[in-house]
Design an enzyme around this catalytic site. Sequence first.
Site, PDB file in Angstrom:
ATOM      1  N   HIS A  64       0.825  -1.215   0.000  1.00 58.27           N
ATOM      2  CA  HIS A  64       0.000   0.000   0.000  1.00 58.27           C
ATOM      3  C   HIS A  64       0.855   1.259   0.000  1.00 58.27           C
ATOM      4  O   HIS A  64       0.539   2.243  -0.674  1.00 58.27           O
ATOM      5  CB  HIS A  64      -0.959  -0.018   1.200  1.00 58.27           C
ATOM      6  CG  HIS A  64      -1.999  -1.085   1.075  1.00 58.27           C
ATOM      7  ND1 HIS A  64      -2.273  -2.009   2.063  1.00 58.27           N
ATOM      8  CD2 HIS A  64      -2.823  -1.406   0.041  1.00 58.27           C
ATOM      9  CE1 HIS A  64      -3.225  -2.827   1.647  1.00 58.27           C
ATOM     10  NE2 HIS A  64      -3.566  -2.495   0.427  1.00 58.27           N
ATOM     11  N   ASP A  88     -10.196  -2.834   0.583  1.00 57.70           N
ATOM     12  CA  ASP A  88      -9.713  -3.034   1.953  1.00 57.70           C
ATOM     13  C   ASP A  88      -9.342  -1.729   2.635  1.00 57.70           C
ATOM     14  O   ASP A  88      -9.266  -1.651   3.854  1.00 57.70           O
ATOM     15  CB  ASP A  88      -8.514  -3.995   1.946  1.00 57.70           C
ATOM     16  CG  ASP A  88      -7.458  -3.554   0.951  1.00 57.70           C
ATOM     17  OD1 ASP A  88      -6.752  -2.563   1.190  1.00 57.70           O
ATOM     18  OD2 ASP A  88      -7.346  -4.196  -0.131  1.00 57.70           O
ATOM     19  N   ASP A 139     -18.080  -0.492 -11.416  1.00 53.51           N
ATOM     20  CA  ASP A 139     -16.919  -1.020 -12.124  1.00 53.51           C
ATOM     21  C   ASP A 139     -15.989   0.154 -12.490  1.00 53.51           C
ATOM     22  O   ASP A 139     -16.459   1.190 -12.982  1.00 53.51           O
ATOM     23  CB  ASP A 139     -17.393  -1.743 -13.388  1.00 53.51           C
ATOM     24  CG  ASP A 139     -16.217  -2.241 -14.184  1.00 53.51           C
ATOM     25  OD1 ASP A 139     -15.756  -3.359 -13.892  1.00 53.51           O
ATOM     26  OD2 ASP A 139     -15.731  -1.522 -15.065  1.00 53.51           O
ATOM     27  N   GLY A 140     -14.707  -0.022 -12.240  1.00 52.22           N
ATOM     28  CA  GLY A 140     -13.752   1.065 -12.451  1.00 52.22           C
ATOM     29  C   GLY A 140     -13.679   1.542 -13.893  1.00 52.22           C
ATOM     30  O   GLY A 140     -13.568   2.743 -14.166  1.00 52.22           O
ATOM     31  N   ASP A 157      -5.842  -0.433  -7.735  1.00 48.57           N
ATOM     32  CA  ASP A 157      -5.537  -1.404  -6.681  1.00 48.57           C
ATOM     33  C   ASP A 157      -6.535  -2.549  -6.804  1.00 48.57           C
ATOM     34  O   ASP A 157      -7.445  -2.703  -6.008  1.00 48.57           O
ATOM     35  CB  ASP A 157      -5.672  -0.705  -5.318  1.00 48.57           C
ATOM     36  CG  ASP A 157      -5.327  -1.628  -4.163  1.00 48.57           C
ATOM     37  OD1 ASP A 157      -4.869  -2.755  -4.400  1.00 48.57           O
ATOM     38  OD2 ASP A 157      -5.537  -1.206  -3.011  1.00 48.57           O
ATOM     39  N   SER A 158      -6.343  -3.323  -7.845  1.00 52.28           N
ATOM     40  CA  SER A 158      -7.356  -4.324  -8.204  1.00 52.28           C
ATOM     41  C   SER A 158      -6.896  -5.729  -7.844  1.00 52.28           C
ATOM     42  O   SER A 158      -5.745  -5.949  -7.490  1.00 52.28           O
ATOM     43  CB  SER A 158      -7.582  -4.274  -9.715  1.00 52.28           C
ATOM     44  OG  SER A 158      -6.439  -4.785 -10.361  1.00 52.28           O
ATOM     45  N   THR A 159      -7.807  -6.659  -8.007  1.00 47.01           N
ATOM     46  CA  THR A 159      -7.460  -8.071  -7.969  1.00 47.01           C
ATOM     47  C   THR A 159      -6.639  -8.400  -9.229  1.00 47.01           C
ATOM     48  O   THR A 159      -6.436  -7.541 -10.093  1.00 47.01           O
ATOM     49  CB  THR A 159      -8.752  -8.914  -7.921  1.00 47.01           C
ATOM     50  OG1 THR A 159      -9.691  -8.323  -8.833  1.00 47.01           O
ATOM     51  CG2 THR A 159      -9.374  -8.897  -6.547  1.00 47.01           C
ATOM     52  N   ASP A 160      -6.222  -9.663  -9.340  1.00 45.33           N
ATOM     53  CA  ASP A 160      -5.422 -10.068 -10.511  1.00 45.33           C
ATOM     54  C   ASP A 160      -6.198  -9.798 -11.804  1.00 45.33           C
ATOM     55  O   ASP A 160      -7.433  -9.810 -11.798  1.00 45.33           O
ATOM     56  CB  ASP A 160      -5.113 -11.565 -10.439  1.00 45.33           C
ATOM     57  CG  ASP A 160      -4.218 -11.914  -9.258  1.00 45.33           C
ATOM     58  OD1 ASP A 160      -3.396 -11.067  -8.872  1.00 45.33           O
ATOM     59  OD2 ASP A 160      -4.360 -13.028  -8.722  1.00 45.33           O
TER      60      ASP A 160
HETATM   61  N1  SAM Z   1      -3.889  -5.435  -3.170  1.00 46.53           N
HETATM   62  C1  SAM Z   1      -4.704  -6.461  -3.598  1.00 46.53           C
HETATM   63  C2  SAM Z   1      -4.074  -7.453  -4.508  1.00 46.53           C
HETATM   64  O1  SAM Z   1      -3.256  -7.065  -5.374  1.00 46.53           O
HETATM   65  O2  SAM Z   1      -4.347  -8.642  -4.354  1.00 46.53           O
HETATM   66  C3  SAM Z   1      -5.983  -5.915  -4.131  1.00 46.53           C
HETATM   67  C4  SAM Z   1      -6.841  -5.631  -2.959  1.00 46.53           C
HETATM   68  S1  SAM Z   1      -8.417  -4.945  -3.194  1.00 46.53           S
HETATM   69  C5  SAM Z   1      -9.296  -5.939  -2.042  1.00 46.53           C
HETATM   70  C6  SAM Z   1      -8.962  -5.460  -4.774  1.00 46.53           C
HETATM   71  C7  SAM Z   1     -10.391  -5.025  -5.055  1.00 46.53           C
HETATM   72  O3  SAM Z   1     -10.544  -4.750  -6.435  1.00 46.53           O
HETATM   73  C8  SAM Z   1     -11.451  -6.059  -4.702  1.00 46.53           C
HETATM   74  O4  SAM Z   1     -12.149  -5.645  -3.558  1.00 46.53           O
HETATM   75  C9  SAM Z   1     -12.344  -6.124  -5.962  1.00 46.53           C
HETATM   76  O5  SAM Z   1     -13.709  -6.149  -5.638  1.00 46.53           O
HETATM   77  C10 SAM Z   1     -11.931  -4.848  -6.698  1.00 46.53           C
HETATM   78  N2  SAM Z   1     -12.103  -4.868  -8.155  1.00 46.53           N
HETATM   79  C11 SAM Z   1     -11.729  -5.831  -9.037  1.00 46.53           C
HETATM   80  N3  SAM Z   1     -12.049  -5.486 -10.285  1.00 46.53           N
HETATM   81  C12 SAM Z   1     -12.641  -4.272 -10.215  1.00 46.53           C
HETATM   82  C13 SAM Z   1     -13.205  -3.382 -11.184  1.00 46.53           C
HETATM   83  N4  SAM Z   1     -13.217  -3.692 -12.489  1.00 46.53           N
HETATM   84  N5  SAM Z   1     -13.734  -2.204 -10.749  1.00 46.53           N
HETATM   85  C14 SAM Z   1     -13.724  -1.886  -9.423  1.00 46.53           C
HETATM   86  N6  SAM Z   1     -13.225  -2.688  -8.466  1.00 46.53           N
HETATM   87  C15 SAM Z   1     -12.680  -3.865  -8.856  1.00 46.53           C
END
Ligand code: SAM
Length: 277
Positions: A64, A88, A139-140, A157-160
């Site tokens: 972070h 988070d 959705d971003g 800061d998204s998921t994979d």
């Molecule tokens: N740092 C973390 C990692 O790299 O594993 C990411 C943590 S954060 C919890 C990731 C967040 O991205 C999730 O809560 C998910 O719901 C969100 N997310 C995934 N795709 C997204 C999108 N297209 N638009 C908005 N949020 C999204």
Amino acid sequence: MSPLFFREEDPFAPIEYGYRVEELVCRRKTKHQELVIFKSAYFGRVLVLDGVVQLTEKDEYLYHEMLAHVPLHAHPLPTDVLIIGGGDGGTLREVLKHETVKRAVVVEMDTEVVQACREFFPAVAVGFADPRTQLVEMDGAEYLARARGEFDLILVDSTDPVGPAQSLFTTSCFSRAFSALKADGMFVAQTESLHFHGDFVSRVQRGLGEVFGLVKLYTAPLATYAGNWWTFSIASKRHDPEHVRRSCQLPTRYYAEDVHRHAFLPGSLYRRLVEEG
Ligand code: SAM
């Protein structure tokens, strides 16, 4: 998940990490994903979405701090910051340490992640109570399609980049981000591991290069994300992000001015790993 052991199922990694579980703290199905929080003796509480570790209390600060403070210190006066994902709250917490920031918009597709983190990771999610924060459930990529010249910084800061996060790493999404930024804006995204995802990193760097004048790569050593040698792709309209423009006077555990300068990949490594792949 066995009662004593959690084996990560990361569709984007060629390796599986396992954790000894001390306690299962929470398990829920949100509208979008399965959310699990468990406690490990070494890592503290661990957040898992759809089988993939998102953060651990032990090492979340590394990720972070580096996602937030590199662009925030490279920008001359960041006031309006957009975080995509980041449910988070860890990136938000770091962004709000900067007094220059007047507005932090978090666009998270799943606000049940925010609720769970406010409940079970209060020290990480602390920024959601800050009056400068606006939380938008969306959705971003869709949000970016409507924003014009509003933000100094956009932090992804998204998921994979599989499933819903995939759309955040396309050239069309980078173009939307470019339009959503002010004239001296910067964009940064977490872009996975150099060990395991070199092709993906190269593709993102090239995609950003089609849109932004200046594109660079910096890294941080993380314990818990598969591949560990974690990358952040940064793109800028005007200012070189390698240059620290405002001195760091914030409480940080990893980020510092010299860390900022040394985090960028040296030219020879960049050419070998990213350009020649
Ligand atoms: N740092 C973390 C990692 O790299 O594993 C990411 C943590 S954060 C919890 C990731 C967040 O991205 C999730 O809560 C998910 O719901 C969100 N997310 C995934 N795709 C997204 C999108 N297209 N638009 C908005 N949020 C999204």
